[in-house]
Design a protein around this motif. Structure first.
Motif, PDB file in Angstrom:
ATOM      1  N   VAL A  67      41.089   8.378  33.244  1.00  0.00           N
ATOM      2  CA  VAL A  67      40.385   9.654  33.373  1.00  0.00           C
ATOM      3  C   VAL A  67      38.956   9.398  33.859  1.00  0.00           C
ATOM      4  CG1 VAL A  67      41.723  10.746  31.530  1.00  0.00           C
ATOM      5  CG2 VAL A  67      39.564   9.613  30.980  1.00  0.00           C
ATOM      6  N   VAL A  68      38.277  10.458  34.236  1.00  0.00           N
ATOM      7  CA  VAL A  68      36.856  10.347  34.579  1.00  0.00           C
ATOM      8  C   VAL A  68      36.096   9.892  33.338  1.00  0.00           C
ATOM      9  CG1 VAL A  68      34.802  11.598  35.350  1.00  0.00           C
ATOM     10  CG2 VAL A  68      37.047  12.127  36.343  1.00  0.00           C
ATOM     11  N   ASP A  69      35.226   8.904  33.497  1.00  0.00           N
ATOM     12  CA  ASP A  69      34.471   8.374  32.367  1.00  0.00           C
ATOM     13  C   ASP A  69      33.713   9.497  31.654  1.00  0.00           C
ATOM     14  OD1 ASP A  69      33.377   5.563  31.264  1.00  0.00           O
ATOM     15  OD2 ASP A  69      31.747   7.028  31.264  1.00  0.00           O
ATOM     16  N   TYR A  70      33.700   9.425  30.322  1.00  0.00           N
ATOM     17  CA  TYR A  70      33.113  10.526  29.537  1.00  0.00           C
ATOM     18  C   TYR A  70      31.611  10.675  29.758  1.00  0.00           C
ATOM     19  CZ  TYR A  70      31.477   7.021  26.157  1.00  0.00           C
ATOM     20  OH  TYR A  70      30.846   5.965  25.554  1.00  0.00           O
ATOM     21  N   ASN A  71      30.964   9.643  30.312  1.00  0.00           N
ATOM     22  CA  ASN A  71      29.520   9.737  30.580  1.00  0.00           C
ATOM     23  C   ASN A  71      29.197  10.406  31.910  1.00  0.00           C
ATOM     24  OD1 ASN A  71      28.344   8.409  28.254  1.00  0.00           O
ATOM     25  ND2 ASN A  71      29.273   6.522  29.010  1.00  0.00           N
ATOM     26  N   VAL A  72      30.214  10.639  32.728  1.00  0.00           N
ATOM     27  CA  VAL A  72      30.008  11.204  34.062  1.00  0.00           C
ATOM     28  C   VAL A  72      29.952  12.721  33.987  1.00  0.00           C
ATOM     29  CG1 VAL A  72      31.034  11.478  36.357  1.00  0.00           C
ATOM     30  CG2 VAL A  72      31.125   9.254  35.209  1.00  0.00           C
TER      31      VAL A  72
ATOM     32  N   ILE B 200      30.843  16.082  35.288  1.00  0.00           N
ATOM     33  CA  ILE B 200      31.950  16.580  36.119  1.00  0.00           C
ATOM     34  C   ILE B 200      31.426  17.550  37.176  1.00  0.00           C
ATOM     35  CG2 ILE B 200      34.108  17.875  36.105  1.00  0.00           C
ATOM     36  CD1 ILE B 200      34.309  15.150  34.809  1.00  0.00           C
ATOM     37  N   ARG B 201      31.936  17.366  38.395  1.00  0.00           N
ATOM     38  CA  ARG B 201      31.605  18.294  39.483  1.00  0.00           C
ATOM     39  C   ARG B 201      32.891  18.892  40.047  1.00  0.00           C
ATOM     40  NH1 ARG B 201      30.046  15.960  43.764  1.00  0.00           N
ATOM     41  NH2 ARG B 201      30.402  13.790  43.165  1.00  0.00           N
ATOM     42  N   VAL B 202      32.869  20.200  40.242  1.00  0.00           N
ATOM     43  CA  VAL B 202      34.032  20.903  40.791  1.00  0.00           C
ATOM     44  C   VAL B 202      33.968  20.864  42.308  1.00  0.00           C
ATOM     45  CG1 VAL B 202      35.202  23.142  40.954  1.00  0.00           C
ATOM     46  CG2 VAL B 202      34.220  22.393  38.776  1.00  0.00           C
ATOM     47  N   LYS B 203      35.123  20.692  42.950  1.00  0.00           N
ATOM     48  CA  LYS B 203      35.175  20.680  44.410  1.00  0.00           C
ATOM     49  C   LYS B 203      34.704  22.026  44.970  1.00  0.00           C
ATOM     50  CE  LYS B 203      39.048  17.421  44.751  1.00  0.00           C
ATOM     51  NZ  LYS B 203      40.450  17.232  45.198  1.00  0.00           N
ATOM     52  N   PRO B 204      34.079  22.011  46.151  1.00  0.00           N
ATOM     53  CA  PRO B 204      33.566  23.271  46.730  1.00  0.00           C
ATOM     54  C   PRO B 204      34.624  24.361  46.882  1.00  0.00           C
ATOM     55  CG  PRO B 204      32.682  21.384  47.921  1.00  0.00           C
ATOM     56  CD  PRO B 204      33.720  20.839  46.970  1.00  0.00           C
ATOM     57  N   ASP B 205      35.880  23.951  47.136  1.00  0.00           N
ATOM     58  CA  ASP B 205      36.927  24.960  47.313  1.00  0.00           C
ATOM     59  C   ASP B 205      37.570  25.391  46.004  1.00  0.00           C
ATOM     60  OD1 ASP B 205      38.334  22.718  46.660  1.00  0.00           O
ATOM     61  OD2 ASP B 205      39.590  22.669  48.463  1.00  0.00           O
ATOM     62  N   GLY B 206      37.097  24.821  44.863  1.00  0.00           N
ATOM     63  CA  GLY B 206      37.614  25.219  43.565  1.00  0.00           C
ATOM     64  C   GLY B 206      39.014  24.728  43.266  1.00  0.00           C
ATOM     65  N   SER B 207      39.491  23.758  44.056  1.00  0.00           N
ATOM     66  CA  SER B 207      40.867  23.279  43.875  1.00  0.00           C
ATOM     67  C   SER B 207      41.004  22.258  42.763  1.00  0.00           C
ATOM     68  CB  SER B 207      41.383  22.667  45.185  1.00  0.00           C
ATOM     69  OG  SER B 207      40.579  21.558  45.573  1.00  0.00           O
ATOM     70  N   GLY B 208      39.891  21.784  42.222  1.00  0.00           N
ATOM     71  CA  GLY B 208      39.960  20.796  41.162  1.00  0.00           C
ATOM     72  C   GLY B 208      38.632  20.087  40.971  1.00  0.00           C
ATOM     73  N   VAL B 209      38.675  18.962  40.264  1.00  0.00           N
ATOM     74  CA  VAL B 209      37.474  18.191  39.975  1.00  0.00           C
ATOM     75  C   VAL B 209      37.290  17.102  41.030  1.00  0.00           C
ATOM     76  CG1 VAL B 209      36.419  16.617  38.309  1.00  0.00           C
ATOM     77  CG2 VAL B 209      37.600  18.658  37.510  1.00  0.00           C
ATOM     78  N   GLU B 210      36.056  16.870  41.425  1.00  0.00           N
ATOM     79  CA  GLU B 210      35.754  15.843  42.421  1.00  0.00           C
ATOM     80  C   GLU B 210      35.957  14.454  41.816  1.00  0.00           C
ATOM     81  OE1 GLU B 210      35.508  14.210  45.527  1.00  0.00           O
ATOM     82  OE2 GLU B 210      34.703  16.241  45.864  1.00  0.00           O
ATOM     83  N   LEU B 211      36.831  13.643  42.448  1.00  0.00           N
ATOM     84  CA  LEU B 211      37.133  12.312  41.946  1.00  0.00           C
ATOM     85  C   LEU B 211      36.682  11.199  42.891  1.00  0.00           C
ATOM     86  CD1 LEU B 211      40.769  12.886  40.582  1.00  0.00           C
ATOM     87  CD2 LEU B 211      38.619  12.934  39.302  1.00  0.00           C
ATOM     88  N   THR B 212      36.191  11.561  44.066  1.00  0.00           N
ATOM     89  CA  THR B 212      35.780  10.557  45.046  1.00  0.00           C
ATOM     90  C   THR B 212      34.547   9.807  44.561  1.00  0.00           C
ATOM     91  OG1 THR B 212      36.635  11.960  46.815  1.00  0.00           O
ATOM     92  CG2 THR B 212      35.159  10.163  47.455  1.00  0.00           C
TER      93      THR B 212
ATOM     94  N   ILE C  67      33.925   8.323  41.859  1.00  0.00           N
ATOM     95  CA  ILE C  67      33.587   8.645  40.480  1.00  0.00           C
ATOM     96  C   ILE C  67      34.051   7.512  39.575  1.00  0.00           C
ATOM     97  CG2 ILE C  67      34.006  10.243  38.563  1.00  0.00           C
ATOM     98  CD1 ILE C  67      32.220  11.413  40.697  1.00  0.00           C
ATOM     99  N   LYS C  68      33.241   7.165  38.590  1.00  0.00           N
ATOM    100  CA  LYS C  68      33.623   6.112  37.644  1.00  0.00           C
ATOM    101  C   LYS C  68      34.766   6.613  36.766  1.00  0.00           C
ATOM    102  CE  LYS C  68      31.985   3.216  33.840  1.00  0.00           C
ATOM    103  NZ  LYS C  68      30.873   2.910  32.903  1.00  0.00           N
ATOM    104  N   MET C  69      35.822   5.813  36.686  1.00  0.00           N
ATOM    105  CA  MET C  69      36.979   6.144  35.869  1.00  0.00           C
ATOM    106  C   MET C  69      37.090   5.139  34.722  1.00  0.00           C
ATOM    107  SD  MET C  69      38.164   8.716  37.698  1.00  0.00           S
ATOM    108  CE  MET C  69      39.895   9.017  37.311  1.00  0.00           C
TER     109      MET C  69
END
Length: 249
Positions: free
Chosen positions: A10-15, A17-29, A31-33
């Motif tokens: 999962v995305v590291d709990y210290n990160v 979270i940013r939502v993608k501009p199109d609202g389709s989900g969370v930005e994972l590019t 990103i520390k996992m």
């Protein structure tokens, strides 16, 4: 007795979270996992049971695309004996599908216990453990804050509203872990190096004929509403007046 421990990347709990501009989900590019924190607790509990002589082997399992094996390696560095990676093209597999995959692995590995984190911090579903228990027909104990394994049974103290509840289950069983169960250990450098040599078996859902097609459609993802700025008051009377005006009092 074997203990099977599913772990999720999962995305590291210290990160933040940013939502993608199109609202389709969370930005994972870029990103520390990391491993889901509740799953770290599950791994730690399995290792403690092994160290106490209650288990002979701890197997870490994860389902996901490329780099999911990094999460399994983390569990191996903590002390798990071997790993199983069920490879998929995409992340975010639904809980019911994960439970079906885990059921097949349980049938192959025949563990005495399956210990899962109570939920993942990315979707907060809190469903996989309960679904796996239902599919297997095994007893379950959720939100475990204490685990005591006996001869063919396990006593689990659960956190419930207003106090604690202790239940006794016949083995094999499914447990999900709560925050108060333990404090996960840090992997030492020597153990991290040793983990690189521990085996990770690779499998695919197609081997068991499991369909990964999602049953749910995410319509949109939005960030929480920003908090409005506060207001300084000069007296208790002004504070009480503002609270009455806002409907709090």
């Amino acid at each position: 007795m074997k203990i099977l421990v599913p772990v999720k990347r999962v995305v590291d709990y210290n990160v933040k979270i940013r939502v993608k501009p199109d609202g389709s989900g969370v930005e994972l590019t870029n990103i520390k996992m990391s491993m889901n924190p509740f799953d770290e607790i599950a791994v730690e509990e399995a290792l403690r049971l092994k160290e106490a002589g209650k288990a002979s082997e701890v197997i870490a399992v994860s389902v996901g695309p490329a780099k999911t094996d990094e999460t399994i390696r983390t569990a191996l560095a903590m002390g798990a004996d071997r790993g199983i990676w069920v490879k998929t093209d995409e992340a975010g597999i639904e809980p019911l599908t994960i439970a079906k995959i885990l059921k097949k692995l349980v049938e192959e590995e025949a563990p005495g216990l399956v210990i899962l984190g109570k939920q993942a911090i990315d979707d907060d579903c809190n469903q996989t453990g309960q679904m796996l228990s239902a599919l297997l027909g095994w007893p379950q104990a959720t939100f475990a804050s204490k685990v005591v394994v006996g001869e063919g049974t396990v006593d689990v103290t659960r956190e419930i509203d207003g106090g604690l509840q202790t239940v006794s289950l016949d083995l094999p069983a499914v447990l999900t872990t709560d925050l108060r169960l333990n404090e996960p250990r840090y992997a030492s450098l020597p153990n991290i190096m040793k983990a690189k040599k521990k085996p990770i078996a690779e499998k695919t859902p197609a081997e068991w004929g499991i369909d990964l097609t999602p049953r749910l459609v995410v319509l949109s993802t939005t960030e929480p509403t920003s908090r409005t700025a506060g207001k300084k008051v000069t007296s208790v009377a002004e504070l009480v007046g503002d609270l009455k005006q806002s409907g709090v009092l």
